[in-house]
Design a protein around this motif. Structure first.
Motif, PDB file in Angstrom:
ATOM      1  N   LEU A  68       0.826  -1.199   0.000  1.00 47.30           N
ATOM      2  CA  LEU A  68       0.000   0.000   0.000  1.00 47.30           C
ATOM      3  C   LEU A  68       0.867   1.258   0.000  1.00 47.30           C
ATOM      4  CD1 LEU A  68      -2.808   1.285   0.185  1.00 47.30           C
ATOM      5  CD2 LEU A  68      -2.619   1.093   2.676  1.00 47.30           C
ATOM      6  N   ALA A  69       1.922   1.268   0.817  1.00 45.29           N
ATOM      7  CA  ALA A  69       2.813   2.427   0.909  1.00 45.29           C
ATOM      8  C   ALA A  69       3.497   2.692  -0.432  1.00 45.29           C
ATOM      9  CB  ALA A  69       3.846   2.217   2.006  1.00 45.29           C
ATOM     10  N   SER A  70       3.997   1.646  -1.067  1.00 45.86           N
ATOM     11  CA  SER A  70       4.692   1.848  -2.345  1.00 45.86           C
ATOM     12  C   SER A  70       3.718   2.281  -3.433  1.00 45.86           C
ATOM     13  CB  SER A  70       5.462   0.589  -2.755  1.00 45.86           C
ATOM     14  OG  SER A  70       4.579  -0.494  -2.936  1.00 45.86           O
ATOM     15  N   THR A  71       2.478   1.805  -3.388  1.00 46.95           N
ATOM     16  CA  THR A  71       1.477   2.242  -4.356  1.00 46.95           C
ATOM     17  C   THR A  71       1.149   3.719  -4.167  1.00 46.95           C
ATOM     18  OG1 THR A  71       0.530   0.023  -4.517  1.00 46.95           O
ATOM     19  CG2 THR A  71      -0.885   1.865  -5.191  1.00 46.95           C
ATOM     20  N   ALA A  72       0.974   4.143  -2.913  1.00 47.47           N
ATOM     21  CA  ALA A  72       0.687   5.557  -2.640  1.00 47.47           C
ATOM     22  C   ALA A  72       1.833   6.443  -3.122  1.00 47.47           C
ATOM     23  CB  ALA A  72       0.445   5.755  -1.147  1.00 47.47           C
ATOM     24  N   LEU A  73       3.057   6.010  -2.867  1.00 46.29           N
ATOM     25  CA  LEU A  73       4.215   6.799  -3.310  1.00 46.29           C
ATOM     26  C   LEU A  73       4.313   6.838  -4.832  1.00 46.29           C
ATOM     27  CD1 LEU A  73       6.811   5.625  -0.654  1.00 46.29           C
ATOM     28  CD2 LEU A  73       5.806   7.917  -0.861  1.00 46.29           C
ATOM     29  N   ALA A  74       4.043   5.709  -5.478  1.00 51.25           N
ATOM     30  CA  ALA A  74       4.099   5.665  -6.947  1.00 51.25           C
ATOM     31  C   ALA A  74       3.055   6.601  -7.547  1.00 51.25           C
ATOM     32  CB  ALA A  74       3.899   4.234  -7.442  1.00 51.25           C
ATOM     33  N   VAL A  75       1.848   6.592  -6.999  1.00 51.74           N
ATOM     34  CA  VAL A  75       0.784   7.466  -7.506  1.00 51.74           C
ATOM     35  C   VAL A  75       1.168   8.932  -7.306  1.00 51.74           C
ATOM     36  CG1 VAL A  75      -1.612   8.198  -7.136  1.00 51.74           C
ATOM     37  CG2 VAL A  75      -1.055   5.759  -7.292  1.00 51.74           C
ATOM     38  N   SER A  76       1.731   9.254  -6.136  1.00 50.70           N
ATOM     39  CA  SER A  76       2.108  10.650  -5.870  1.00 50.70           C
ATOM     40  C   SER A  76       3.277  11.098  -6.745  1.00 50.70           C
ATOM     41  CB  SER A  76       2.453  10.856  -4.393  1.00 50.70           C
ATOM     42  OG  SER A  76       3.742  10.374  -4.082  1.00 50.70           O
ATOM     43  N   LEU A  77       4.062  10.151  -7.202  1.00 54.53           N
ATOM     44  CA  LEU A  77       5.237  10.469  -8.008  1.00 54.53           C
ATOM     45  C   LEU A  77       4.864  10.895  -9.434  1.00 54.53           C
ATOM     46  CD1 LEU A  77       8.288  10.539  -7.689  1.00 54.53           C
ATOM     47  CD2 LEU A  77       8.352   8.131  -8.351  1.00 54.53           C
ATOM     48  N   ILE A  78       3.705  10.488  -9.908  1.00 56.97           N
ATOM     49  CA  ILE A  78       3.309  10.811 -11.283  1.00 56.97           C
ATOM     50  C   ILE A  78       3.160  12.324 -11.487  1.00 56.97           C
ATOM     51  CG2 ILE A  78       1.528  10.518 -13.060  1.00 56.97           C
ATOM     52  CD1 ILE A  78       1.131   7.644 -11.855  1.00 56.97           C
ATOM     53  N   PRO A  79       2.298  13.009 -10.728  1.00 52.46           N
ATOM     54  CA  PRO A  79       2.208  14.457 -10.950  1.00 52.46           C
ATOM     55  C   PRO A  79       3.483  15.193 -10.559  1.00 52.46           C
ATOM     56  CG  PRO A  79       0.866  13.808  -9.071  1.00 52.46           C
ATOM     57  CD  PRO A  79       1.340  12.552  -9.734  1.00 52.46           C
ATOM     58  N   THR A  80       4.169  14.693  -9.530  1.00 46.81           N
ATOM     59  CA  THR A  80       5.435  15.308  -9.119  1.00 46.81           C
ATOM     60  C   THR A  80       6.425  15.309 -10.275  1.00 46.81           C
ATOM     61  OG1 THR A  80       5.097  14.604  -6.827  1.00 46.81           O
ATOM     62  CG2 THR A  80       7.360  15.083  -7.502  1.00 46.81           C
ATOM     63  N   THR A  81       6.494  14.216 -10.990  1.00 43.86           N
ATOM     64  CA  THR A  81       7.445  14.081 -12.091  1.00 43.86           C
ATOM     65  C   THR A  81       7.053  14.943 -13.290  1.00 43.86           C
ATOM     66  OG1 THR A  81       7.978  11.851 -11.355  1.00 43.86           O
ATOM     67  CG2 THR A  81       8.549  12.403 -13.630  1.00 43.86           C
ATOM     68  N   VAL A  82       5.790  14.881 -13.665  1.00 47.37           N
ATOM     69  CA  VAL A  82       5.332  15.603 -14.849  1.00 47.37           C
ATOM     70  C   VAL A  82       5.367  17.116 -14.621  1.00 47.37           C
ATOM     71  CG1 VAL A  82       3.359  15.989 -16.380  1.00 47.37           C
ATOM     72  CG2 VAL A  82       3.954  13.665 -15.659  1.00 47.37           C
ATOM     73  N   ILE A  83       4.937  17.560 -13.448  1.00 45.05           N
ATOM     74  CA  ILE A  83       4.894  18.991 -13.148  1.00 45.05           C
ATOM     75  C   ILE A  83       6.277  19.528 -12.780  1.00 45.05           C
ATOM     76  CG2 ILE A  83       4.006  20.730 -11.532  1.00 45.05           C
ATOM     77  CD1 ILE A  83       1.439  18.941 -11.425  1.00 45.05           C
ATOM     78  N   GLY A  84       7.023  18.734 -12.035  1.00 49.36           N
ATOM     79  CA  GLY A  84       8.292  19.206 -11.506  1.00 49.36           C
ATOM     80  C   GLY A  84       9.470  19.148 -12.457  1.00 49.36           C
ATOM     81  N   HIS A  85       9.388  18.316 -13.483  1.00 53.29           N
ATOM     82  CA  HIS A  85      10.550  18.119 -14.357  1.00 53.29           C
ATOM     83  C   HIS A  85      10.161  18.093 -15.834  1.00 53.29           C
ATOM     84  CE1 HIS A  85      12.707  17.476 -10.707  1.00 53.29           C
ATOM     85  NE2 HIS A  85      11.893  16.496 -10.375  1.00 53.29           N
ATOM     86  N   PRO A  86       9.570  19.184 -16.337  1.00 52.52           N
ATOM     87  CA  PRO A  86       9.112  19.231 -17.728  1.00 52.52           C
ATOM     88  C   PRO A  86      10.267  19.517 -18.704  1.00 52.52           C
ATOM     89  CG  PRO A  86       8.627  21.303 -16.676  1.00 52.52           C
ATOM     90  CD  PRO A  86       9.247  20.412 -15.620  1.00 52.52           C
ATOM     91  N   PHE A  87      11.096  18.530 -18.896  1.00 45.62           N
ATOM     92  CA  PHE A  87      12.287  18.717 -19.737  1.00 45.62           C
ATOM     93  C   PHE A  87      11.925  19.055 -21.176  1.00 45.62           C
ATOM     94  CE2 PHE A  87      11.305  14.241 -20.198  1.00 45.62           C
ATOM     95  CZ  PHE A  87      11.511  14.012 -21.547  1.00 45.62           C
ATOM     96  N   TRP A  88      10.747  18.634 -21.630  1.00 45.20           N
ATOM     97  CA  TRP A  88      10.346  18.802 -23.020  1.00 45.20           C
ATOM     98  C   TRP A  88      10.162  20.260 -23.422  1.00 45.20           C
ATOM     99  CZ3 TRP A  88       7.973  16.001 -19.264  1.00 45.20           C
ATOM    100  CH2 TRP A  88       6.905  16.613 -18.609  1.00 45.20           C
ATOM    101  N   LEU A 112       9.488   1.295  -6.831  1.00 40.74           N
ATOM    102  CA  LEU A 112       8.264   1.198  -6.023  1.00 40.74           C
ATOM    103  C   LEU A 112       7.350   0.095  -6.547  1.00 40.74           C
ATOM    104  CD1 LEU A 112       7.592   5.006  -5.566  1.00 40.74           C
ATOM    105  CD2 LEU A 112       8.139   3.375  -3.738  1.00 40.74           C
ATOM    106  N   LEU A 113       7.264  -0.038  -7.860  1.00 46.27           N
ATOM    107  CA  LEU A 113       6.471  -1.130  -8.421  1.00 46.27           C
ATOM    108  C   LEU A 113       7.044  -2.490  -8.021  1.00 46.27           C
ATOM    109  CD1 LEU A 113       5.726   0.123 -12.061  1.00 46.27           C
ATOM    110  CD2 LEU A 113       4.181   0.131 -10.078  1.00 46.27           C
ATOM    111  N   ALA A 114       8.354  -2.617  -8.057  1.00 43.32           N
ATOM    112  CA  ALA A 114       8.992  -3.875  -7.668  1.00 43.32           C
ATOM    113  C   ALA A 114       8.766  -4.186  -6.192  1.00 43.32           C
ATOM    114  CB  ALA A 114      10.494  -3.814  -7.978  1.00 43.32           C
ATOM    115  N   VAL A 115       8.924  -3.188  -5.343  1.00 39.58           N
ATOM    116  CA  VAL A 115       8.716  -3.397  -3.900  1.00 39.58           C
ATOM    117  C   VAL A 115       7.245  -3.721  -3.631  1.00 39.58           C
ATOM    118  CG1 VAL A 115       8.661  -2.195  -1.676  1.00 39.58           C
ATOM    119  CG2 VAL A 115      10.664  -1.999  -3.142  1.00 39.58           C
ATOM    120  N   GLY A 116       6.358  -3.024  -4.290  1.00 40.87           N
ATOM    121  CA  GLY A 116       4.931  -3.236  -4.065  1.00 40.87           C
ATOM    122  C   GLY A 116       4.424  -4.576  -4.549  1.00 40.87           C
ATOM    123  N   SER A 117       5.108  -5.170  -5.496  1.00 41.87           N
ATOM    124  CA  SER A 117       4.646  -6.453  -6.051  1.00 41.87           C
ATOM    125  C   SER A 117       5.267  -7.657  -5.352  1.00 41.87           C
ATOM    126  CB  SER A 117       4.957  -6.519  -7.544  1.00 41.87           C
ATOM    127  OG  SER A 117       6.362  -6.592  -7.763  1.00 41.87           O
TER     128      SER A 117
END
Length: 120
Positions: A68-88, A112-117
């Protein structure tokens, strides 16, 4: 859990705990980025995301509900990555810098996916 599994989980969690605490203590740059990305209620969004990073990171480090913890972190990482690091939309060294952080976050997402699975 093996000693190496415990250490690996704790090290993976540490970046989320540290960044979550940093963002709670100094939210202004993150709130500005959220406003720029037109996130609704950016102050609240930053607080919630930071709380998830600290809370789920702590649970992961302690081995409490790691799936559950790794899933929550993975979900939170999506907007963090897209918003925080727009290299494009960057050029030169700034593009390289943001792309490196974007890729680092993808690697964290994979970990996180590996740990969560993992079973047991």
């Amino acid at each position: 859990m093996s000693v190496t599994g415990f250490i690996g989980r704790a090290l993976l969690a540490s970046i989320f705990i540290k960044n979550g605490l940093d963002h709670l203590q100094n939210p202004d740059p993150i709130v500005r980025a959220a406003k720029g990305a037109e996130i609704p209620a950016p102050e609240l969004a930053v607080k919630v995301n930071s709380g998830v990073m600290v809370g789920a990171g702590s649970l992961l480090a302690l081995g409490i509900a790691p799936g559950l913890a790794s899933t929550a972190l993975a979900v939170s990482l999506i907007p963090t990555t897209v918003i925080g690091h727009p290299f494009w939309d960057r050029q030169g060294k700034e593009r390289q810098h943001q792309q490196t952080h974007f890729m680092k976050n993808l690697a964290l997402f994979g970990a996180l996916l590996a740990v969560g699975s993992r079973k047991g």
